[in-house]
Design an enzyme around this catalytic site. Structure first.
Site, short mmCIF file in Angstrom:
data_model
loop_
_atom_site.label_atom_id
_atom_site.label_comp_id
_atom_site.label_asym_id
_atom_site.label_seq_id
_atom_site.Cartn_x
_atom_site.Cartn_y
_atom_site.Cartn_z
N CYS A 68 0.86 -1.18 0.00
CA CYS A 68 0.00 0.00 0.00
C CYS A 68 0.89 1.23 0.00
O CYS A 68 1.97 1.20 0.57
CB CYS A 68 -0.88 0.03 1.25
SG CYS A 68 -2.10 -1.26 1.28
N GLU B 211 1.82 -3.57 -5.78
CA GLU B 211 0.75 -4.56 -5.74
C GLU B 211 -0.50 -3.99 -6.42
O GLU B 211 -0.76 -2.80 -6.35
CB GLU B 211 0.44 -4.91 -4.27
CG GLU B 211 -0.52 -6.06 -4.11
CD GLU B 211 -0.86 -6.34 -2.64
OE1 GLU B 211 0.00 -6.14 -1.78
OE2 GLU B 211 -2.00 -6.77 -2.39
#
Lengths: 601, 512
Positions: free
Chosen positions: B354, B388
């Site tokens: 994140c 990601e």
């Protein structure tokens, strides 16, 4: 490039090899730049979730970027977001005081949040009301308090509340689920440990009643829902407020070998922790001693300061600089050279290793160089002694103070031999030394002193033996005494006073090597002391005849060596500066020696 | 929030008719005034404040962060309202096998309620990795990671150029991407599968129930800033009643009451993120924090960042992540500006899980610093990294801007190394996609996508070439001009004092 749609028109492209170097060119160098198919950007995987990829603002930005990539002029687009604003009515500097000091090095930190926030419980408005009531002497229900407690601080209140909350959460972790009764004060008190301050324990009772009133099923400080039980039930799966679940434990196969391994590991860990603990304890001890030392130093300083004040008020004037001495601790008197030298061999032994580990370390200490030089000299002396012994093998050295004494003399012989007539032949002092020490000054003995300095072992032994300086207690030396001049009783040595200040001039006959005879005159020796033995001239029959002061055999020999060693080649690998320091160092040493000797004599 | 299933691709046409305030219900799509224009918006929640109804609406084709509570006056009842479709008998058994055409895509709306069970769409990360591989490799578990494939190809070294892993059929790649959009076959099919995927790594979720909730916090105060949260975050349920939630700038603890917060501030001694500083320059510092050692702090950070990251999941704990926090120094301490998390060991080769710049620091260039820092770490590790997926809209733009900048810089640099003399074809500098990626610690896929997106990868004379387009060069020149005026903010790799942390097997396992 997108060839699939125009497959009919365009030949399929060769595959792109990502490892093959590609030409980097400018647009102007493109040969078929006009190709229409180049005029659109292929759809590229964005990595954004599909449902969101179609979003209006994102598409606007992407298409603007695509247009820009194709050379079109676009104004910058952005995705609107709710703005952050300056908080109003917040005294930021009061909330966050300016207390941070930037350390010079990068911060290393391992305390946790729990370590850093004090008591977890924070008072809310209700608590503030209650606390002020409590401090007015009222109880929860408005009754006057019967206890004699005075004021409860906010911190104490929070400590008590934290204690209640934590204890009930620990003992009744499922209170929210199974409706357990609220813990009684007695149950609470069982959990009191040393971490609960005395203040908090005193206030526990009045605050407990308040806590019971406020206690609901949820913890009083709002907390996130963390799954308590590691169950596989999906009951809370849909609960959006449950978060930070544990990942299930990975099962490892249990075997006997593994168990043993684990035990070993634990044992090892235990030991390591224990040694770590001990280390820490020692550090604590050391620091405490340091602290005491500092405190005492401070006390001493204060006392001295007071003394100084007294001196000033009483107008006592000391010597120049006296007052400064009072305030500042004097440097410790440097240790006698002799002892340092005695320690040298140790450092020398360590040196080679150090040099090996740091070959490029060319910062030699001057003292180390001196030590090296000295050791070189000592070694040479020892070597020559050995050599001498070899030369004299099977020969009996009948000279005065033979360099290599007959072996039987040294070993097990009586300390004081009866007067042996044959040995009483005219002793031959070593030719290299003036047998008549020049009279007058203390410095007469400079040369000899220097030699003595180079034989530290002797000196140390002399001091240790507590024998007057001039008397070396070594048996081999003692055997060479001319007994006539000495009392034979060893007990008397200590008290024996040598008639040092005999002013009478004297002479003696001495047989040198090769049968040469020397008649030597002894000049007046006004001051000084006997460096070593006393020689009575065989020619003289008088008992109180002139005394001859001959240096100890060691000293003589070593002096010779020292002289020889000057001829030693310059720049010997182990001690290049050796010749220089020996004479250079000499002057201060005799002076010191004098002091020591004078003290003893 | 009634159950609803418009997430299903559905041919049924929703019923449309006029409505009144009284008949409006959750799931209705009505025209709502937004910034002076009317937009179609879906009602997600309703409440009554002082006798007047209020609606929580999501504007179609707007990001959810713009969802808001509106008074009834902004609902345009003079236009027809779309009614929610009646629930299907068993939506779980439905398969989204129909190909989505453009219109289907458009009508496709995310599920908006907790019980909706739309099949999640294709994981973009999966599709991109799959597409860069020969079809035979699709099923192989060990081949799922594009980074692994790149490394493997490298080990072979002098393999003949041709049908090996490093060749990419660009056309095929695009086709794959299109197919991936239509057929979410490799994505986790069920909630269980998704949770299992989350359990073994990753912090981003595609799950609709995770990401479609009504915001629970009204406002938050942090430091000297106040802001509106963008998304739901599982802060204690009690806080949904608070007008404002106070968050301590240093320990990130949360308080519903001003009194409590002030008391906390008197006691809190933290002045910086509770970890080791690994980077410091004149503007910012970076701290490395282990989720396992600083569980509370990292949980607090995740709760906070969930307010601004839609796809972030807090389903599992923070243990397998490291958090790299960027701070700004003042006399008060180190103020958290932004952070990125990183899996201690990423099976997919991700170097960022994140990434967030806090709203009060956004649009100041900090995002680029965070991204650059993540690649500097990858360079030290000697790995290729990629964020990601899924990316958020802002994340995508941030990464694209960074990729474009570094790639154009690298190409310009290579051109200069070559003496700047590139008039003849033979003299032009050469660089392979992989080398370009290696030098920037970027995956080959990301390099390719950036080049394609900038229209810099062309096919001429039966050869692929990299074209430094005028547009890209000009843009970079303008940026450099700007930097000259404003001062360049970049990470100086020399000031990064860091070794890749090594975790024992015990520390990596996901238990406590």
């Amino acid at each position: 490039m997108s060839s699939t749609r125009g497959a009919a028109r365009q030949v399929r492209q060769r595959k792109l090899n990502t490892k093959q170097p590609l030409c980097i060119i400018r647009e102007s160098e493109l040969e078929d730049a006009a190709d229409e198919t180049e005029r659109n950007i292929p759809a590229v995987e964005t990595g954004v979730e599909k449902g969101e990829e179609v979003e209006f603002h994102l598409q606007a930005v992407i298409s603007a970027a695509n247009a820009a990539a194709l050379g079109a002029k676009t104004k910058q687009n952005y995705i609107p977001t709710p703005e952050a604003t300056k908080a109003e009515g917040v005294d930021y500097n009061k909330l966050y005081p300016k207390v941070f000091a930037q350390p010079a090095t990068y911060i290393r930190f391992s305390s946790t949040v729990e370590d850093s926030i004090g008591n977890a419980y924070c008072m809310n408005d209700d608590d503030v009301d209650f606390l002020s009531k409590l401090n007015d002497g009222k109880d929860v229900d408005g009754q006057d308090r019967k206890d004699k407690l005075s004021q409860c601080s906010e911190d104490t209140f929070e400590e008590v509340m934290s204690f209640f909350e934590e204890t009930s959460a620990r003992i009744q972790p499922f209170a929210t689920v199974d409706n357990a009764p609220i813990m009684s004060l007695e149950e609470m008190e069982q959990s009191i440990d040393e971490n609960v301050s005395a203040d908090a324990q005193r206030w526990m009772k009045p605050i407990y009643r308040y806590w019971v009133l406020r206690k609901g099923s949820r913890p009083m400080m709002p907390s996130i829902k963390v799954r308590l039980l590691d169950t596989s039930s999906d009951a809370d799966d849909a609960d959006p407020y449950v978060c930070f679940r544990r990942r299930e434990v990975r099962q490892t196969r249990k075997t006997r070998g593994r168990d043993a391994q684990v035990v070993e590991k634990l044992k090892k860990l235990r030991l390591e922790l224990e040694s770590g603990r001990q280390l820490l304890q020692l550090i604590v001890q050391r620091e405490q001693l340091n602290k005491e030392n500092l405190e005492i130093s401070r006390k001493v300083f204060e006392e001295r300061r007071k003394l100084k004040e007294v001196k000033i008020t009483k107008n006592i004037v000391g010597e120049k600089g006296d007052d400064e001495d009072l305030l500042v601790n004097q440097k410790p008197v440097s240790k006698p050279k002799g002892r340092q030298e005695a320690q040298r061999p140790q450092t020398l032994r360590l040196r080679p290793g150090a040099e090996r580990s740091a070959p490029d370390n060319d910062l030699d200490l001057l003292t180390d160089r001196f030590a090296e030089a000295e050791e070189y000299v000592t070694k040479t002396i020892e070597n020559r002694k050995e050599q001498h012994k070899k030369w004299n093998h099977h020969w009996k050295d009948n000279t005065w103070l033979p360099i290599t004494p007959p072996p039987e003399d040294g070993i097990g012989g009586p300390k004081w031999k009866p007067f042996p007539p044959e040995d009483l032949g005219y002793p031959t002092p070593p030719a290299s030394i003036k047998s008549e020490p020049s009279p007058g000054k203390d410095n007469d003995n400079d040369v000899e002193m220097q030699d003595q300095d180079q034989a530290p072992v002797d000196t140390v032994e002399v001091i240790k033996a507590d024998v007057p300086m001039r008397l070396s207690p070594e048996p081999e030396w003692l055997t060479s005494f001319i007994p006539g001049a000495f009392p034979l009783d060893p007990m008397d040595i200590d008290t024996y006073e040598l008639p040092v200040r005999n002013p009478a001039p004297a002479c003696r006959l001495r047989y040198g090597r090769g049968g040469r005879c020397h008649l030597e005159a002894r000049k007046k020796r006004t001051r000084g002391f006997i460096q070593s033995g006393v020689i009575s001239d065989s020619d003289s029959d008088e008992d109180d005849g002139p005394e001859y002061y001959a240096p100890s055999d060691h000293i003589i020999f070593e002096y010779r060596c020292a002289l020889n060693s000057r001829a030693r080649p310059e720049g010997a690998p182990s001690a290049p500066p050796a010749p220089a320091p020996a004479p250079g160092q000499a002057p201060p040493v005799p002076a010191q020696q004098q002091v020591v000797a004078g003290g003893a004599g | 929030m009634a159950p609803k299933n418009d997430g299903e691709v559905d041919d049924r046409v929703p019923e449309r008719s006029m409505a009144t305030l009284a008949t409006l219900r959750i799931g209705c799509k009505a025209m709502v005034e937004k910034d002076g224009e009317k937009r179609k918006a879906e009602i997600l929640s309703m409440k009554t404040v002082k006798g007047r109804p209020k609606f929580y609406v999501h504007y179609e084709e707007f990001n959810k962060r713009l969802d808001e509570w509106i008074p009834d006056s902004r609902v345009d009842l003079s236009q027809m309202v779309e009614w929610p479709l009646p629930e299907k008998p068993d939506p779980k058994k439905q398969k989204t096998s129909q190909p989505k055409n453009q219109s289907a895509n458009k009508s496709q709306k995310r599920a908006r309620s907790q019980t909706a069970t739309r099949e999640p769409s294709e994981t973009p990360g999966d599709s991109s990795s799959k597409s860069s591989r020969r079809p035979s490799a699709h099923g192989g578990k060990e081949n799922r990671d594009p980074a692994v494939a790149v490394v493997a190809a490298e080990d072979i070294g002098g393999t003949p150029q041709g049908e090996d892993e490093s060749t990419v059929d660009l056309a095929e790649m695009q086709t794959d991407a299109a197919v991936a959009k239509a057929l979410p076959d490799s994505a986790p099919q069920t909630r269980e599968e998704e949770i299992e995927k989350l359990r073994v790594g990753g912090s981003m979720t595609q799950n609709q129930t995770e990401i479609s909730r009504v915001r629970n916090l009204e406002r938050i105060q942090m430091g000297d800033s106040e802001m509106e949260p963008w998304y739901f975050s599982p802060y204690p349920a009690e806080f949904s009643d608070c007008d404002i939630v106070f968050i301590c700038e240093f320990c990130l603890l949360y308080f519903g009451s001003d009194t409590q917060f002030k008391r906390h501030r008197q006691k809190c001694t933290l002045l910086h993120p509770p970890g080791n500083e690994i980077y410091r320059d004149d503007n910012v510092s970076f701290f490395e924090i282990d989720g396992r050692r600083q569980r509370t702090w990292c949980r607090n950070l995740c709760l906070l960042s969930k307010l601004f990251l839609d796809h972030k999941t807090l389903y599992y704990d923070v243990d397998p992540f490291l958090f790299y926090c960027m701070t700004e120094r003042t006399a008060q301490g180190h103020h958290l500006v932004g952070y990125f998390s990183k899996e201690k060991e990423s099976a997919e080769g991700y170097n960022v899980a994140c990434i967030l710049t806090l709203p009060q620091y956004q649009r100041k260039g900090y995002g680029k610093l965070l991204i650059q820092f993540s690649y500097e770490l990858s360079k030290i590790e000697g790995k290729l990294g990629s964020p990601e997926k899924p990316l958020s809209d802002l994340g995508l733009l941030g990464y694209r801007a960074y990729w474009q900048e570094v790639i154009v810089d690298a190409l310009l640099g290579r051109e200069n190394d070559n003496g700047g003399n590139s008039s003849s074809g033979n003299g032009s500098p050469m660089l392979s996609i992989e080398d370009l990626g290696q030098s920037l610690a970027m995956t080959t896929t990301d390099v390719l996508h950036t080049l394609q997106n900038l229209n810099m990868l062309r096919y001429t004379n039966k050869n692929h070439v990299i074209v430094l387009t005028d547009a890209a060069v000009q843009l970079r020149e303008r940026q450099i001009e700007k930097e000259k005026v404003k001062g360049r903010r970049a990470i100086d790799p020399d000031r990064l004092i860091w070794k890749p942390p090594v975790f024992s097997a015990a520390a990596r396992t996901w238990n406590w």
